[in-house]
Design a protein around this motif. Structure first.
Motif, PDB file in Angstrom:
ATOM      1  N   ALA B   6       1.414-116.064  69.481  1.00  0.00           N
ATOM      2  CA  ALA B   6       0.671-115.642  70.675  1.00  0.00           C
ATOM      3  C   ALA B   6       0.058-116.864  71.351  1.00  0.00           C
ATOM      4  O   ALA B   6      -0.876-117.475  70.826  1.00  0.00           O
ATOM      5  CB  ALA B   6      -0.417-114.651  70.277  1.00  0.00           C
ATOM      6  N   ASP B   7       0.624-117.231  72.472  1.00  0.00           N
ATOM      7  CA  ASP B   7       0.118-118.384  73.224  1.00  0.00           C
ATOM      8  C   ASP B   7       0.560-118.204  74.678  1.00  0.00           C
ATOM      9  O   ASP B   7       1.723-117.870  74.930  1.00  0.00           O
ATOM     10  CB  ASP B   7       0.698-119.685  72.635  1.00  0.00           C
ATOM     11  CG  ASP B   7      -0.091-120.915  73.085  1.00  0.00           C
ATOM     12  OD1 ASP B   7      -0.441-120.993  74.283  1.00  0.00           O
ATOM     13  OD2 ASP B   7      -0.342-121.789  72.247  1.00  0.00           O
ATOM     14  N   ASP B   8      -0.354-118.414  75.619  1.00  0.00           N
ATOM     15  CA  ASP B   8       0.013-118.201  77.018  1.00  0.00           C
ATOM     16  C   ASP B   8       0.686-119.426  77.618  1.00  0.00           C
ATOM     17  O   ASP B   8       1.153-119.381  78.744  1.00  0.00           O
ATOM     18  CB  ASP B   8      -1.221-117.825  77.847  1.00  0.00           C
ATOM     19  CG  ASP B   8      -2.216-118.952  77.900  1.00  0.00           C
ATOM     20  OD1 ASP B   8      -2.436-119.579  76.846  1.00  0.00           O
ATOM     21  OD2 ASP B   8      -2.781-119.209  78.976  1.00  0.00           O
ATOM     22  N   GLU B   9       0.729-120.516  76.875  1.00  0.00           N
ATOM     23  CA  GLU B   9       1.298-121.756  77.394  1.00  0.00           C
ATOM     24  C   GLU B   9       2.817-121.748  77.179  1.00  0.00           C
ATOM     25  O   GLU B   9       3.300-121.903  76.058  1.00  0.00           O
ATOM     26  CB  GLU B   9       0.630-122.915  76.653  1.00  0.00           C
ATOM     27  CG  GLU B   9       0.864-124.265  77.216  1.00  0.00           C
ATOM     28  CD  GLU B   9       0.091-124.574  78.486  1.00  0.00           C
ATOM     29  OE1 GLU B   9      -0.956-123.943  78.759  1.00  0.00           O
ATOM     30  OE2 GLU B   9       0.571-125.443  79.220  1.00  0.00           O
ATOM     31  N   GLN B  10       3.527-121.578  78.309  1.00  0.00           N
ATOM     32  CA  GLN B  10       4.989-121.431  78.257  1.00  0.00           C
ATOM     33  C   GLN B  10       5.661-122.607  77.542  1.00  0.00           C
ATOM     34  O   GLN B  10       6.562-122.427  76.726  1.00  0.00           O
ATOM     35  CB  GLN B  10       5.528-121.338  79.685  1.00  0.00           C
ATOM     36  CG  GLN B  10       6.944-120.814  79.792  1.00  0.00           C
ATOM     37  CD  GLN B  10       6.982-119.280  79.780  1.00  0.00           C
ATOM     38  OE1 GLN B  10       6.101-118.659  80.363  1.00  0.00           O
ATOM     39  NE2 GLN B  10       7.965-118.699  79.123  1.00  0.00           N
ATOM     40  N   ALA B  11       5.195-123.823  77.848  1.00  0.00           N
ATOM     41  CA  ALA B  11       5.834-125.015  77.264  1.00  0.00           C
ATOM     42  C   ALA B  11       5.742-124.977  75.741  1.00  0.00           C
ATOM     43  O   ALA B  11       6.661-125.415  75.044  1.00  0.00           O
ATOM     44  CB  ALA B  11       5.164-126.270  77.807  1.00  0.00           C
ATOM     45  N   ILE B  12       4.635-124.453  75.237  1.00  0.00           N
ATOM     46  CA  ILE B  12       4.458-124.426  73.776  1.00  0.00           C
ATOM     47  C   ILE B  12       5.376-123.388  73.134  1.00  0.00           C
ATOM     48  O   ILE B  12       6.065-123.675  72.141  1.00  0.00           O
ATOM     49  CB  ILE B  12       2.975-124.153  73.424  1.00  0.00           C
ATOM     50  CG1 ILE B  12       2.169-125.399  73.790  1.00  0.00           C
ATOM     51  CG2 ILE B  12       2.808-123.808  71.946  1.00  0.00           C
ATOM     52  CD1 ILE B  12       0.693-125.279  73.546  1.00  0.00           C
ATOM     53  N   THR B  13       5.409-122.181  73.708  1.00  0.00           N
ATOM     54  CA  THR B  13       6.265-121.149  73.099  1.00  0.00           C
ATOM     55  C   THR B  13       7.740-121.559  73.220  1.00  0.00           C
ATOM     56  O   THR B  13       8.510-121.375  72.285  1.00  0.00           O
ATOM     57  CB  THR B  13       6.026-119.771  73.749  1.00  0.00           C
ATOM     58  OG1 THR B  13       6.123-119.911  75.165  1.00  0.00           O
ATOM     59  CG2 THR B  13       4.672-119.207  73.390  1.00  0.00           C
ATOM     60  N   THR B  14       8.110-122.149  74.361  1.00  0.00           N
ATOM     61  CA  THR B  14       9.506-122.571  74.552  1.00  0.00           C
ATOM     62  C   THR B  14       9.940-123.554  73.455  1.00  0.00           C
ATOM     63  O   THR B  14      11.067-123.495  72.963  1.00  0.00           O
ATOM     64  CB  THR B  14       9.667-123.272  75.926  1.00  0.00           C
ATOM     65  OG1 THR B  14       9.222-122.367  76.919  1.00  0.00           O
ATOM     66  CG2 THR B  14      11.114-123.666  76.206  1.00  0.00           C
ATOM     67  N   GLU B  15       9.045-124.451  73.075  1.00  0.00           N
ATOM     68  CA  GLU B  15       9.409-125.461  72.067  1.00  0.00           C
ATOM     69  C   GLU B  15       9.198-124.961  70.641  1.00  0.00           C
ATOM     70  O   GLU B  15       9.955-125.309  69.739  1.00  0.00           O
ATOM     71  CB  GLU B  15       8.601-126.746  72.290  1.00  0.00           C
ATOM     72  CG  GLU B  15       8.911-127.459  73.602  1.00  0.00           C
ATOM     73  CD  GLU B  15      10.375-127.895  73.725  1.00  0.00           C
ATOM     74  OE1 GLU B  15      11.063-128.024  72.693  1.00  0.00           O
ATOM     75  OE2 GLU B  15      10.833-128.082  74.872  1.00  0.00           O
ATOM     76  N   LEU B  16       8.145-124.167  70.433  1.00  0.00           N
ATOM     77  CA  LEU B  16       7.845-123.749  69.055  1.00  0.00           C
ATOM     78  C   LEU B  16       8.792-122.663  68.537  1.00  0.00           C
ATOM     79  O   LEU B  16       9.106-122.622  67.352  1.00  0.00           O
ATOM     80  CB  LEU B  16       6.403-123.249  68.940  1.00  0.00           C
ATOM     81  CG  LEU B  16       5.335-124.288  68.600  1.00  0.00           C
ATOM     82  CD1 LEU B  16       3.983-123.607  68.439  1.00  0.00           C
ATOM     83  CD2 LEU B  16       5.667-125.066  67.316  1.00  0.00           C
ATOM     84  N   VAL B  17       9.231-121.793  69.434  1.00  0.00           N
ATOM     85  CA  VAL B  17      10.089-120.686  68.980  1.00  0.00           C
ATOM     86  C   VAL B  17      11.368-121.207  68.302  1.00  0.00           C
ATOM     87  O   VAL B  17      11.637-120.843  67.148  1.00  0.00           O
ATOM     88  CB  VAL B  17      10.398-119.707  70.140  1.00  0.00           C
ATOM     89  CG1 VAL B  17      11.517-118.741  69.761  1.00  0.00           C
ATOM     90  CG2 VAL B  17       9.138-118.939  70.514  1.00  0.00           C
ATOM     91  N   PRO B  18      12.147-122.098  68.969  1.00  0.00           N
ATOM     92  CA  PRO B  18      13.348-122.590  68.259  1.00  0.00           C
ATOM     93  C   PRO B  18      13.006-123.359  66.986  1.00  0.00           C
ATOM     94  O   PRO B  18      13.728-123.279  66.003  1.00  0.00           O
ATOM     95  CB  PRO B  18      14.031-123.507  69.282  1.00  0.00           C
ATOM     96  CG  PRO B  18      13.051-123.742  70.353  1.00  0.00           C
ATOM     97  CD  PRO B  18      12.065-122.628  70.337  1.00  0.00           C
ATOM     98  N   PHE B  19      11.884-124.083  67.020  1.00  0.00           N
ATOM     99  CA  PHE B  19      11.495-124.851  65.827  1.00  0.00           C
ATOM    100  C   PHE B  19      11.222-123.905  64.651  1.00  0.00           C
ATOM    101  O   PHE B  19      11.696-124.127  63.534  1.00  0.00           O
ATOM    102  CB  PHE B  19      10.252-125.703  66.131  1.00  0.00           C
ATOM    103  CG  PHE B  19       9.818-126.534  64.969  1.00  0.00           C
ATOM    104  CD1 PHE B  19      10.443-127.741  64.698  1.00  0.00           C
ATOM    105  CD2 PHE B  19       8.825-126.087  64.106  1.00  0.00           C
ATOM    106  CE1 PHE B  19      10.070-128.498  63.597  1.00  0.00           C
ATOM    107  CE2 PHE B  19       8.453-126.830  63.005  1.00  0.00           C
ATOM    108  CZ  PHE B  19       9.074-128.044  62.755  1.00  0.00           C
ATOM    109  N   LEU B  20      10.450-122.845  64.932  1.00  0.00           N
ATOM    110  CA  LEU B  20      10.109-121.899  63.857  1.00  0.00           C
ATOM    111  C   LEU B  20      11.358-121.140  63.390  1.00  0.00           C
ATOM    112  O   LEU B  20      11.513-120.851  62.199  1.00  0.00           O
ATOM    113  CB  LEU B  20       9.021-120.916  64.332  1.00  0.00           C
ATOM    114  CG  LEU B  20       7.630-121.541  64.546  1.00  0.00           C
ATOM    115  CD1 LEU B  20       6.678-120.542  65.201  1.00  0.00           C
ATOM    116  CD2 LEU B  20       7.038-122.009  63.216  1.00  0.00           C
ATOM    117  N   ARG B  21      12.234-120.820  64.344  1.00  0.00           N
ATOM    118  CA  ARG B  21      13.477-120.115  63.964  1.00  0.00           C
ATOM    119  C   ARG B  21      14.301-120.999  63.037  1.00  0.00           C
ATOM    120  O   ARG B  21      14.840-120.533  62.045  1.00  0.00           O
ATOM    121  CB  ARG B  21      14.274-119.722  65.204  1.00  0.00           C
ATOM    122  CG  ARG B  21      13.643-118.526  65.882  1.00  0.00           C
ATOM    123  CD  ARG B  21      14.504-117.929  66.977  1.00  0.00           C
ATOM    124  NE  ARG B  21      13.784-116.798  67.561  1.00  0.00           N
ATOM    125  CZ  ARG B  21      13.768-116.497  68.840  1.00  0.00           C
ATOM    126  NH1 ARG B  21      14.455-117.226  69.713  1.00  0.00           N
ATOM    127  NH2 ARG B  21      13.093-115.459  69.273  1.00  0.00           N
TER     128      ARG B  21
END
Lengths: 307, 234
Positions: B6-21
């Motif tokens: 849960a984060d409203d910062e698009q740049a963070i979710t865009t980068e963290l999602v593939p990393f966590l996956r």
């Protein structure tokens, strides 16, 4: 005007002396505690009255001037405090605004590295720079922490702390050859404890010694002097390094300030800001004296535990 | 394992999602507090990674509402201002752990794994509990007091904070640098000595035998571990 000249004038004419005292005090040249001299040196009632009257007027005006000077000093101090506050707010906002982009960049770099997209090694360089920015943000947080952190308040053996810091620094890589000479007051007693937060004080003394070593040549000695005067324990860290230019001195404890001589040495520009903050949290002070090309003395004054 | 980020910062979710996956997690994203609450109910994630500053409801309020409704999904809070006060508050709201932005994404994965290792709580997690115990040792977190049996023991503020942190992360090896970062708010290499001083204080107060510790174990070259089991005390 020198007091010797003033006393010589009194012997010639007490009235003239009183007037001169009055004018002298109006100009702020003669302190009011010299007035009694004119009373001892007169020889007639009128000159006494004239002298006393002039002295009283002079004292009053001098008092008003002193009051005005204090008010001016106060205004300057208020203005300076407000500037510092504005600067802190700005640094705080800057720190805040850097956090999200840096978080995204660190994750992005990890993704790029995992995808094998580092053909020319640029990722390493970018990664180092992102880490550097992250460290800066982290250092700013440490400063902000000092504002809100609950401080331990216990008697702290500053001499023990100084010895500990000297040992810690000696154990650091590349510093085993550097000598920090300790000069601890021993006679008739060693400096007593101060009241405060041991860890913060350790950090402050560490920063002072770290700075002294960073800004002086490898072969030059560094001295740490600890003395006590019944009210204060003073820790002085002196180096024979490059020194700080006179125009940089008033700013060395400001966050992110890097003097011109400091540009070549790695650092965040937060070390002395942190020491200054720790000193003020302990009702103490940090004074930095320096001569370009000669070296620097940083003096940390802390109130004694029982003073 | 399912993560809700849960984060409203698009740049963070865009980068963290593939990393966590890539790290082996199934990841869903929420962009504000209300969406987070809805997705926690519908997706039932194993861990919620929750940013504090979000629109509609901030992360702390989200965490508070989850705990008030007896939802004990493990929460790792991403703190912003990062002051020690804010971090302590995150734990008081019931977060299981927190990370300061900007964090190393590998550290986030390590924290998620550590939280998952502790097991999915069916009831209140120890992070949200006011009173913790281990054997005859008990700590009362809101009043910052520690007890052996009924006797109160005197710890400094820092000593208490170190003991509390190690109890909350019992079984984990916690590096000195991490304790410094989390409790002191700085991590200068030389300052690790400050941690040793507080560990010595806790051991002295608890009367620990360093060779055969009941509570605090030294893992040479790595850090410290709280070895006792930790329960929520009534």
């Amino acid at each position: 005007m020198k007091s010797g000249a003033a006393i010589a004038t009194i012997l010639v004419s007490p009235a003239l002396a009183g007037t001169i005292f009055g004018v002298g005090m109006i100009l702020g040249l003669i302190p009011s505690n010299l007035v009694f001299v004119s009373l001892q040196a007169n020889s007639g009632i009128l000159p006494i009255v004239a002298g006393i009257a002039a002295s009283v007027v002079g004292t009053l005006v001098w008092g008003i001037q002193a009051h005005q000077r204090r008010a001016l000093d106060g205004a300057i101090a208020v203005e300076r405090r407000s500037q510092l506050e504005a600067r802190r707010r700005f640094v705080h906002r800057l720190n805040h605004e850097l956090k999200n982009p840096l978080t995204a960049m660190r994750a992005g770099l990890a993704n790029l590295a995992a995808g094998g997209l580092d053909a020319d090694g640029s990722l390493g360089t970018v990664g180092e720079q992102v880490d550097r920015l992250s460290r800066l943000v982290d250092d700013l947080r440490k400063l902000a922490d000092l504002e809100t952190h609950g401080m331990e308040c216990e008697p702290v053996d500053v001499v023990g702390l100084v010895r500990e810091v000297a040992e810690m620094v000696r154990a650091e890589p590349g510093r085993s050859c550097r000598s920090a000479q300790l000069h601890i007051q021993e006679i008739p007693w060693e400096p007593g404890p101060v009241r405060g937060d041991r860890d913060l004080l350790l950090l402050a003394i560490y920063n002072l010694l770290d700075n002294a070593l960073k800004f002086s040549p490898a072969e030059s000695p560094v001295e740490i002097r600890v003395v006590e005067d019944g009210t204060w324990t003073t820790v002085e860290v002196a180096d024979a390094g490059t020194g700080i230019a006179a125009y940089d001195i008033p700013h060395v404890a400001e966050e992110l300030y890097r003097g011109r001589g400091a540009q070549a040495v790695e650092g965040s520009g937060l070390g002395l800001a942190l020491v200054e903050r720790v000193a003020s949290l302990h009702d103490g002070s940090l004074i930095v004296r320096s001569r370009s090309g000669k070296g620097t003395v940083a003096t940390l004054r802390l109130p004694l535990h029982n003073s | 394992m399912k993560i809700l980020l849960a984060d409203d910062e698009q740049a963070i979710t865009t980068e963290l999602v593939p990393f966590l996956r890539r790290s082996g997690f199934e990841v869903q994203v929420a962009h504000d507090g209300e969406e987070t609450l809805r997705k926690v109910q519908s997706l039932r994630p194993d861990v919620l990674v929750l940013d504090i500053v979000m629109p509609l409801l901030d992360g702390r309020e989200v965490c508070r509402r989850l705990r008030t409704s007896s939802n004990w999904t493990p929460v790792i809070m991403l703190t912003h201002v990062g002051s020690a006060g804010e971090r302590a508050m995150s734990l008081e709201e019931g977060a299981d752990d927190y990370l300061n932005k900007p964090f190393d994404p590998f550290e986030l994965v390590a924290r998620i794994k550590a939280v998952l290792r502790r097991g999915a709580p069916r009831t209140q997690s120890i992070a949200a509990a006011h009173r913790l115990s281990s054997g005859d040792l008990a700590i009362d977190r809101p009043s910052r007091r520690a007890f052996r049996g009924k006797r109160e023991i005197a710890l400094t503020g820092k000593g208490f904070a170190v003991l509390e942190y190690l109890m909350l992360h019992h079984g984990e090896v916690v590096a000195r640098e991490r304790l410094l970062d989390e409790i002191w708010g700085w991590d200068y290499p030389a300052a690790t000595r400050a941690v040793d001083v507080r560990i010595a204080e806790i051991r002295r107060v608890l009367g620990e035998d360093v060779e055969h510790p009941s509570y605090l174990e030294t893992i040479v070259g790595e850090g410290y571990r709280f070895v006792g089991t930790v329960d929520i005390a009534g």
